[in-house]
Design a protein around this motif. Sequence first.
Motif, PDB file in Angstrom:
ATOM      1  N   LEU A   1       0.816  -1.218   0.000  1.00  0.00           N
ATOM      2  CA  LEU A   1       0.000   0.000   0.000  1.00  0.00           C
ATOM      3  C   LEU A   1       0.853   1.273   0.000  1.00  0.00           C
ATOM      4  O   LEU A   1       0.336   2.367   0.278  1.00  0.00           O
ATOM      5  CB  LEU A   1      -0.963  -0.004   1.194  1.00  0.00           C
ATOM      6  CG  LEU A   1      -2.094  -1.042   1.111  1.00  0.00           C
ATOM      7  CD1 LEU A   1      -2.965  -0.981   2.363  1.00  0.00           C
ATOM      8  CD2 LEU A   1      -2.958  -0.827  -0.124  1.00  0.00           C
TER       9      LEU A   1
ATOM     10  N   GLY B   1       2.204   4.475  -1.461  1.00  0.00           N
ATOM     11  CA  GLY B   1       1.672   5.298  -2.549  1.00  0.00           C
ATOM     12  C   GLY B   1       2.736   5.552  -3.602  1.00  0.00           C
ATOM     13  O   GLY B   1       3.865   5.915  -3.283  1.00  0.00           O
TER      14      GLY B   1
ATOM     15  N   THR C   1      -0.993   7.341 -10.630  1.00  0.00           N
ATOM     16  CA  THR C   1      -0.762   6.957  -9.237  1.00  0.00           C
ATOM     17  C   THR C   1      -1.176   5.501  -9.071  1.00  0.00           C
ATOM     18  O   THR C   1      -1.954   4.972  -9.870  1.00  0.00           O
ATOM     19  CB  THR C   1      -1.551   7.819  -8.222  1.00  0.00           C
ATOM     20  OG1 THR C   1      -2.932   7.467  -8.273  1.00  0.00           O
ATOM     21  CG2 THR C   1      -1.378   9.309  -8.473  1.00  0.00           C
TER      22      THR C   1
ATOM     23  N   LYS D   1      -7.265  14.905 -12.750  1.00  0.00           N
ATOM     24  CA  LYS D   1      -6.921  15.726 -13.912  1.00  0.00           C
ATOM     25  C   LYS D   1      -7.418  15.070 -15.198  1.00  0.00           C
ATOM     26  O   LYS D   1      -7.895  15.756 -16.107  1.00  0.00           O
ATOM     27  CB  LYS D   1      -5.402  15.929 -13.977  1.00  0.00           C
ATOM     28  CG  LYS D   1      -5.000  16.906 -15.074  1.00  0.00           C
ATOM     29  CD  LYS D   1      -3.581  17.389 -14.926  1.00  0.00           C
ATOM     30  CE  LYS D   1      -3.281  18.526 -15.891  1.00  0.00           C
ATOM     31  NZ  LYS D   1      -3.598  18.209 -17.291  1.00  0.00           N
TER      32      LYS D   1
ATOM     33  N   ARG E   1      -0.454  12.657   0.213  1.00  0.00           N
ATOM     34  CA  ARG E   1      -0.147  12.436  -1.214  1.00  0.00           C
ATOM     35  C   ARG E   1       0.465  11.069  -1.463  1.00  0.00           C
ATOM     36  O   ARG E   1       0.254  10.460  -2.508  1.00  0.00           O
ATOM     37  CB  ARG E   1       0.828  13.503  -1.711  1.00  0.00           C
ATOM     38  CG  ARG E   1       0.283  14.912  -1.664  1.00  0.00           C
ATOM     39  CD  ARG E   1       1.356  15.903  -2.043  1.00  0.00           C
ATOM     40  NE  ARG E   1       2.521  15.798  -1.156  1.00  0.00           N
ATOM     41  CZ  ARG E   1       3.662  16.436  -1.343  1.00  0.00           C
ATOM     42  NH1 ARG E   1       3.832  17.222  -2.375  1.00  0.00           N
ATOM     43  NH2 ARG E   1       4.661  16.283  -0.485  1.00  0.00           N
ATOM     44  N   LEU E   2       1.271  10.612  -0.492  1.00  0.00           N
ATOM     45  CA  LEU E   2       2.053   9.395  -0.733  1.00  0.00           C
ATOM     46  C   LEU E   2       1.490   8.182  -0.011  1.00  0.00           C
ATOM     47  O   LEU E   2       2.182   7.174   0.152  1.00  0.00           O
ATOM     48  CB  LEU E   2       3.515   9.637  -0.344  1.00  0.00           C
ATOM     49  CG  LEU E   2       4.227  10.687  -1.212  1.00  0.00           C
ATOM     50  CD1 LEU E   2       5.681  10.855  -0.771  1.00  0.00           C
ATOM     51  CD2 LEU E   2       4.187  10.302  -2.694  1.00  0.00           C
TER      52      LEU E   2
ATOM     53  N   GLY F   1      -0.765   5.029  -0.309  1.00  0.00           N
ATOM     54  CA  GLY F   1      -1.349   4.223  -1.379  1.00  0.00           C
ATOM     55  C   GLY F   1      -2.677   3.634  -0.953  1.00  0.00           C
ATOM     56  O   GLY F   1      -2.977   3.529   0.238  1.00  0.00           O
TER      57      GLY F   1
ATOM     58  N   THR G   1      -5.756   0.506  -7.996  1.00  0.00           N
ATOM     59  CA  THR G   1      -4.927   1.112  -6.949  1.00  0.00           C
ATOM     60  C   THR G   1      -4.722   2.585  -7.272  1.00  0.00           C
ATOM     61  O   THR G   1      -4.926   3.022  -8.404  1.00  0.00           O
ATOM     62  CB  THR G   1      -3.548   0.428  -6.812  1.00  0.00           C
ATOM     63  OG1 THR G   1      -2.748   0.718  -7.965  1.00  0.00           O
ATOM     64  CG2 THR G   1      -3.668  -1.073  -6.631  1.00  0.00           C
ATOM     65  N   GLY G   2      -4.328   3.332  -6.268  1.00  0.00           N
ATOM     66  CA  GLY G   2      -4.067   4.753  -6.463  1.00  0.00           C
ATOM     67  C   GLY G   2      -3.275   5.271  -5.281  1.00  0.00           C
ATOM     68  O   GLY G   2      -2.826   4.505  -4.421  1.00  0.00           O
ATOM     69  N   ALA G   3      -3.101   6.587  -5.236  1.00  0.00           N
ATOM     70  CA  ALA G   3      -2.415   7.232  -4.116  1.00  0.00           C
ATOM     71  C   ALA G   3      -3.083   8.588  -3.883  1.00  0.00           C
ATOM     72  O   ALA G   3      -3.780   9.116  -4.760  1.00  0.00           O
ATOM     73  CB  ALA G   3      -0.927   7.401  -4.416  1.00  0.00           C
TER      74      ALA G   3
ATOM     75  N   ALA H   1      -2.160  11.550  -3.965  1.00  0.00           N
ATOM     76  CA  ALA H   1      -1.862  12.625  -4.915  1.00  0.00           C
ATOM     77  C   ALA H   1      -2.815  12.626  -6.110  1.00  0.00           C
ATOM     78  O   ALA H   1      -2.907  13.630  -6.825  1.00  0.00           O
ATOM     79  CB  ALA H   1      -0.418  12.509  -5.399  1.00  0.00           C
ATOM     80  N   ALA H   2      -3.521  11.522  -6.334  1.00  0.00           N
ATOM     81  CA  ALA H   2      -4.474  11.471  -7.453  1.00  0.00           C
ATOM     82  C   ALA H   2      -5.599  12.490  -7.257  1.00  0.00           C
ATOM     83  O   ALA H   2      -6.260  12.884  -8.214  1.00  0.00           O
ATOM     84  CB  ALA H   2      -5.053  10.066  -7.585  1.00  0.00           C
TER      85      ALA H   2
ATOM     86  N   GLY I   1      -3.761  16.625  -6.678  1.00  0.00           N
ATOM     87  CA  GLY I   1      -2.370  16.778  -6.239  1.00  0.00           C
ATOM     88  C   GLY I   1      -2.202  16.475  -4.764  1.00  0.00           C
ATOM     89  O   GLY I   1      -1.196  15.916  -4.352  1.00  0.00           O
TER      90      GLY I   1
END
Lengths: 260, 261
Positions: free
Chosen positions: A179, A181, A193, B66, B179-180, B182, B194-196, B198-199, B202
Motif C-alpha cells: 500500500l 503510494g 498513481t 486531472k 499524497r504518498l 497508497g 490502486t491509487g495514491a 496525490a491522485a 495533487g
Amino acid sequence: MNSPKNTDRTAALAAALHAAEREVREIDGIVPAHPDLTLDDAYAIQRALVALYERPVVGLKAALTSRAKQVAMNVTQPGYGTLLDFMKVDGTLRRSELIHPRVEPEIALFFEDLPTDRMLASDEIAVLATGFAPALEVIDSRYKKFKFTAVDVYADNCSSSRFMLGRDVLPLPHPQLELAGVVLEKNGDIVQTGAPAAVLGHPFTSAAFVLNLAIAHGVQLPRRFVLLTGGITEAVPVEVGDVIRCRFGGIGEISLSVTE
Amino acid sequence: MDASDLTRFADELFRADIDRIPMDPLTARMPGLTTEQAYAVQIGYLEKKITRGAHVIGKKIGLTSKAIRDALKVDEPDFGCLLDTMAVLDGGTIALSTLIQPRVEGEICFVLDRDLDAPFVTEADVLRSTAFVVPALEIIDSRIRDWKITLADTIADNASSGMFVLGGKKTTLDNLDLRLLGMAVDHNGQLAVTGAGAACFGNPVTSVAWLANKLRSLGIVLRAGEVILSGGLAATVTPKAGDWVTMRMQTLGDVSVRFSA
C-alpha cells in the motif's frame, strides 16, 4: 516441437527480434505468420534472443501482472523477461536507442543464492530477498504500435528495454509495502498513481510466481540478481526532453531524463 | 433562461431521483447553462430533499482527477452536498434498486472541528481545522442518462452524488503526507484498482482548501463538524447485486460496503 525445422524457426524469429532492437525499428507481430506458436515456443524464442546478445544476465522482470493486462492478452498467469547488464541505466535514457519507450514504476527485489531445488512460496520472499528498492522500468516493444499477443510479447523478452533502480536498497520486511503510494510525474504533472498491490495483490506473489516459472524453465540466474516485480501503473510514453520523477511513499524516489 | 427554468430542472432532477428513472442532460436542452446557474439548480434540488426531512452534513468534491477534468474540458473541480440520508454504516448493505447507475470509488474523508472561514483558505488552514481523516467509499450515481454529463449537468445533479460509507478508524494529519499514501480497492475480494492520495487534485488537503474558497465565493462557510469527501483516488468500480467492495488505505485503514438487489 524440437524438430530441426522448429529450431530453425526459433533461431530466425529470435534473430529478427534482435535485429529490430539493434537497428531501432519496429516489426510486425510474429503470430500472424506463425499461428501455431505456443507459449513454450515463445519462451524458447526469448532464450535464443537473449543468447544472441552475449551479455551477462543480471535478473528477471515480471510481465502481465495486472488482471487488466492478463485479460487483454487472454492469459491467466503472468510471464517473465530476462534482464541483461546493458539494460541498466542511471538517470538518463537515450531516446535514439529505443523505438517507442514507455516508463512504469515497479518494486525491485534483490536475491542472493536463491534456492532453485524447490518451489518458492510468496510468504518466503520477505526472508529470501536481501532487500528491495523502487525502480523504473522502460519497456519498448519491438512490435508495431506496441500491439502484440502473449506469444509475441514473451518471444520479445516481454518488451524489456532498460531499467533504473533507486539509490537505496531497503530491508525487508517493510510494513504495508503493497500500500505504499506511488506517484509518477512527467514534466511536473502527476500522470499516474498506484500502489504495489496492483501486481497480483503483492510484489511477493508476483516474485514467487515468476521465480518458480523461470527456474522450471531452466533459466540460468547469477548468484546475485534483481527481480522487477511488475508495473504498478500504466506505462507512460516518453520523448526527448521529458523528465520522469516517481515518488514511492516511505521508500524513496527516482528520476529519469530522456535525452537524444 | 430564467428562474422558472432553474426551478423546473430542480424538479426534474428530484423526480428522476425519486423514480430512479434517468433524464436527458440539462445541457441538451439548454447548452448555455452556466456553472453559476447549475449550482442554483443544485440548491433547488437539495431544498426539495431538505423539505422532506434530509439534513446537510457535509460536502463532496468532484472532478479532482486531472484526467476527468481534461475529458470534460474543465480546469477546476466541482462540489455537491452530503445529506444524512446518503450515509451507510461501514460494512452495511446498499440496495441497488435505490440507485440508478452507481459506481464506487475510494476517497479520504476530512472531519472538521473548526470553521474554515478565513478570507482565503490555505492548506495550513485546512490542516489546522481538520480533527481527523477516515477512509471512505463514495457511491456516485447520475440522474443523467448513461452518465452523459457535462460540467453543468453534474453540478446541477449534486455533483453526481449517491451514497457514502465512512471507515471507523480516525487518523490525525500530524506528520502525515496524504499524497504518498497508497490505496487499493477490492471488488469481491479481487484487487480492482490502486491509487495514491496525490491522485486527488495533487493533494486531498489542497482539494479541501479549493472547496472552502469556492464556497466562500458563493457566500457559504465550511463549518466545524462537516464531513468532506475530498475526491476519488482511482478509477471507479461498478457493483452488481451480491457484490462487496472494500478500500484499503495505507495508515488510514479500510472501509467496505455490500450491494443487494
